[in-house]
Motif scaffolding. Sequence first.
Motif, PDB file in Angstrom:
ATOM      1  N   ILE A 100     -37.490  51.715  34.794  1.00 20.81           N
ATOM      2  CA  ILE A 100     -38.045  51.253  36.070  1.00 20.81           C
ATOM      3  C   ILE A 100     -39.571  51.281  36.082  1.00 20.81           C
ATOM      4  O   ILE A 100     -40.178  50.955  37.091  1.00 20.81           O
ATOM      5  N   ARG A 101     -40.210  51.644  34.976  1.00 18.08           N
ATOM      6  CA  ARG A 101     -41.669  51.612  34.928  1.00 18.08           C
ATOM      7  C   ARG A 101     -42.167  50.174  34.817  1.00 18.08           C
ATOM      8  O   ARG A 101     -41.537  49.332  34.184  1.00 18.08           O
ATOM      9  N   SER A 102     -43.301  49.939  35.442  1.00 21.87           N
ATOM     10  CA  SER A 102     -43.940  48.635  35.283  1.00 21.87           C
ATOM     11  C   SER A 102     -44.485  48.520  33.862  1.00 21.87           C
ATOM     12  O   SER A 102     -45.192  49.413  33.377  1.00 21.87           O
ATOM     13  N   GLU A 103     -44.144  47.432  33.203  1.00 23.14           N
ATOM     14  CA  GLU A 103     -44.600  47.248  31.823  1.00 23.14           C
ATOM     15  C   GLU A 103     -46.115  47.151  31.748  1.00 23.14           C
ATOM     16  O   GLU A 103     -46.743  47.687  30.823  1.00 23.14           O
ATOM     17  N   THR A 104     -46.735  46.505  32.727  1.00 22.70           N
ATOM     18  CA  THR A 104     -48.195  46.382  32.742  1.00 22.70           C
ATOM     19  C   THR A 104     -48.862  47.746  32.878  1.00 22.70           C
ATOM     20  O   THR A 104     -49.798  48.079  32.135  1.00 22.70           O
ATOM     21  N   SER A 105     -48.384  48.547  33.819  1.00 23.76           N
ATOM     22  CA  SER A 105     -48.959  49.886  34.014  1.00 23.76           C
ATOM     23  C   SER A 105     -48.736  50.769  32.800  1.00 23.76           C
ATOM     24  O   SER A 105     -49.644  51.480  32.351  1.00 23.76           O
ATOM     25  N   ASN A 111     -52.368  52.745  26.217  1.00 20.45           N
ATOM     26  CA  ASN A 111     -53.525  52.361  25.422  1.00 20.45           C
ATOM     27  C   ASN A 111     -54.725  53.274  25.709  1.00 20.45           C
ATOM     28  O   ASN A 111     -55.428  53.719  24.790  1.00 20.45           O
ATOM     29  N   LEU A 112     -54.956  53.581  27.002  1.00 25.91           N
ATOM     30  CA  LEU A 112     -56.069  54.467  27.356  1.00 25.91           C
ATOM     31  C   LEU A 112     -55.853  55.877  26.824  1.00 25.91           C
ATOM     32  O   LEU A 112     -56.799  56.517  26.326  1.00 25.91           O
ATOM     33  N   GLU A 118     -57.915  59.687  20.413  1.00 25.29           N
ATOM     34  CA  GLU A 118     -58.686  59.366  19.211  1.00 25.29           C
ATOM     35  C   GLU A 118     -60.182  59.604  19.394  1.00 25.29           C
ATOM     36  O   GLU A 118     -60.950  59.445  18.436  1.00 25.29           O
ATOM     37  N   GLY A 119     -60.600  59.961  20.610  1.00 22.35           N
ATOM     38  CA  GLY A 119     -62.013  60.202  20.865  1.00 22.35           C
ATOM     39  C   GLY A 119     -62.851  58.943  20.894  1.00 22.35           C
ATOM     40  O   GLY A 119     -64.062  58.999  20.621  1.00 22.35           O
ATOM     41  N   ARG A 120     -62.269  57.839  21.289  1.00 26.61           N
ATOM     42  CA  ARG A 120     -62.972  56.554  21.248  1.00 26.61           C
ATOM     43  C   ARG A 120     -63.395  56.058  22.625  1.00 26.61           C
ATOM     44  O   ARG A 120     -63.958  54.972  22.739  1.00 26.61           O
ATOM     45  N   LEU A 121     -63.134  56.827  23.662  1.00 26.38           N
ATOM     46  CA  LEU A 121     -63.565  56.433  24.998  1.00 26.38           C
ATOM     47  C   LEU A 121     -65.033  56.809  25.190  1.00 26.38           C
ATOM     48  O   LEU A 121     -65.454  57.914  24.851  1.00 26.38           O
ATOM     49  N   ARG A 122     -65.802  55.892  25.753  1.00 27.03           N
ATOM     50  CA  ARG A 122     -67.220  56.131  26.027  1.00 27.03           C
ATOM     51  C   ARG A 122     -67.500  55.844  27.496  1.00 27.03           C
ATOM     52  O   ARG A 122     -66.828  55.023  28.127  1.00 27.03           O
ATOM     53  N   HIS A 123     -68.505  56.523  28.017  1.00 26.50           N
ATOM     54  CA  HIS A 123     -68.894  56.378  29.414  1.00 26.50           C
ATOM     55  C   HIS A 123     -70.383  56.068  29.482  1.00 26.50           C
ATOM     56  O   HIS A 123     -71.178  56.683  28.769  1.00 26.50           O
ATOM     57  N   ILE A 124     -70.739  55.091  30.311  1.00 25.38           N
ATOM     58  CA  ILE A 124     -72.146  54.723  30.467  1.00 25.38           C
ATOM     59  C   ILE A 124     -72.454  54.584  31.949  1.00 25.38           C
ATOM     60  O   ILE A 124     -71.647  54.048  32.723  1.00 25.38           O
ATOM     61  N   ASN A 125     -73.599  55.120  32.337  1.00 23.65           N
ATOM     62  CA  ASN A 125     -74.057  55.090  33.726  1.00 23.65           C
ATOM     63  C   ASN A 125     -75.104  53.987  33.873  1.00 23.65           C
ATOM     64  O   ASN A 125     -76.151  54.026  33.232  1.00 23.65           O
ATOM     65  N   LEU A 126     -74.808  53.003  34.737  1.00 24.15           N
ATOM     66  CA  LEU A 126     -75.727  51.899  34.974  1.00 24.15           C
ATOM     67  C   LEU A 126     -76.393  51.973  36.342  1.00 24.15           C
ATOM     68  O   LEU A 126     -76.903  50.967  36.831  1.00 24.15           O
ATOM     69  N   GLN A 160     -66.695  42.740  26.065  1.00 25.07           N
ATOM     70  CA  GLN A 160     -65.342  42.664  25.509  1.00 25.07           C
ATOM     71  C   GLN A 160     -64.710  44.039  25.328  1.00 25.07           C
ATOM     72  O   GLN A 160     -63.484  44.136  25.165  1.00 25.07           O
ATOM     73  N   ARG A 161     -65.513  45.085  25.365  1.00 24.07           N
ATOM     74  CA  ARG A 161     -64.993  46.439  25.155  1.00 24.07           C
ATOM     75  C   ARG A 161     -64.795  47.220  26.447  1.00 24.07           C
ATOM     76  O   ARG A 161     -64.263  48.335  26.408  1.00 24.07           O
ATOM     77  N   VAL A 162     -65.214  46.663  27.564  1.00 26.69           N
ATOM     78  CA  VAL A 162     -65.104  47.385  28.834  1.00 26.69           C
ATOM     79  C   VAL A 162     -63.638  47.573  29.204  1.00 26.69           C
ATOM     80  O   VAL A 162     -62.842  46.628  29.191  1.00 26.69           O
ATOM     81  N   LEU A 163     -63.276  48.797  29.530  1.00 27.70           N
ATOM     82  CA  LEU A 163     -61.906  49.132  29.926  1.00 27.70           C
ATOM     83  C   LEU A 163     -61.767  49.382  31.412  1.00 27.70           C
ATOM     84  O   LEU A 163     -60.691  49.195  31.969  1.00 27.70           O
ATOM     85  N   ASP A 164     -62.829  49.833  32.051  1.00 26.59           N
ATOM     86  CA  ASP A 164     -62.756  50.114  33.486  1.00 26.59           C
ATOM     87  C   ASP A 164     -64.159  50.122  34.079  1.00 26.59           C
ATOM     88  O   ASP A 164     -65.148  50.323  33.367  1.00 26.59           O
ATOM     89  N   VAL A 165     -64.209  49.901  35.388  1.00 22.75           N
ATOM     90  CA  VAL A 165     -65.456  49.860  36.143  1.00 22.75           C
ATOM     91  C   VAL A 165     -65.359  50.886  37.267  1.00 22.75           C
ATOM     92  O   VAL A 165     -64.431  50.837  38.085  1.00 22.75           O
ATOM     93  N   GLY A 166     -66.302  51.811  37.302  1.00 23.98           N
ATOM     94  CA  GLY A 166     -66.336  52.823  38.356  1.00 23.98           C
ATOM     95  C   GLY A 166     -67.342  52.457  39.428  1.00 23.98           C
ATOM     96  O   GLY A 166     -68.526  52.207  39.135  1.00 23.98           O
TER      97      GLY A 166
END
Length: 230
Positions: A100-105, A111-112, A118-126, A160-166
């Motif tokens: 019953i899980r959403s495949e998209t979610s 993936n996240l 793997e330690g591949r997430l990065r954060h940048i403050n704009l 192309q690498r952005v995963l999320d916008v805060g």
Amino acid sequence: MATYFVTRRLFSAAATGQTTRWERFRNSKAGVWWSGLFSDYKEAVREVGVGIWQRPVKSSFYIGLLGGAWACIYTQPDKTSFETHLLDVSNKLGLLSPWIRSETSDQHVLNLVKLRNEGRLRHINLGLVALTFCADYDPEADLYEAQCSYLSIPWRSLPQRVLDVGFVGRWWILDSKMKDYDVNNAEFKNLPVHMQTTQPPNVREVETIEKLHKDSWLPVQMENDQENNI
């Protein structure tokens, strides 16, 4: 009496010495510079006050922009908040059956979580917004590609690498991916087309359903012929 005159003379000498030092400071280069700086700021504040008084609408607009920018900066989420939110939604999905899980979610969160492990997430403050994007390597990896600054991520590939916008305290892409996370659309793909989508009932349908529900509570009424047969 002699003590009084001695004390008065001491205070007078101290005051005279302080006045002399103050006058020397005012006449020095540093004193002249600070005096000019204070005069400039005083004139600038006066001009701002006059501008606000003469153009209240325009001033209110700019003040609103400044206030909104300050609110965005103050409520900007950081890297810790993203990882906390990611673990929270991952636990929510873990409580559900895979059927019953959403495949998209599910795919987005998996993936996240994989990139985080793997330690591949990065954060940048704009400033007004924050971005979370993926890198090719863990910064602690003892690889030449990971440590060489000339092989770092070019800025042109960042979109192309952005995963999320805060923004304003939320991570918008993750929240949008988690919408209806407990609905698996693959369950309904074998249904007829007219049954794959649902629409909210109108007022008449709701009244009919409520009437039928209330009627189901009433005792069964038997007809006269059935009573005679009994």
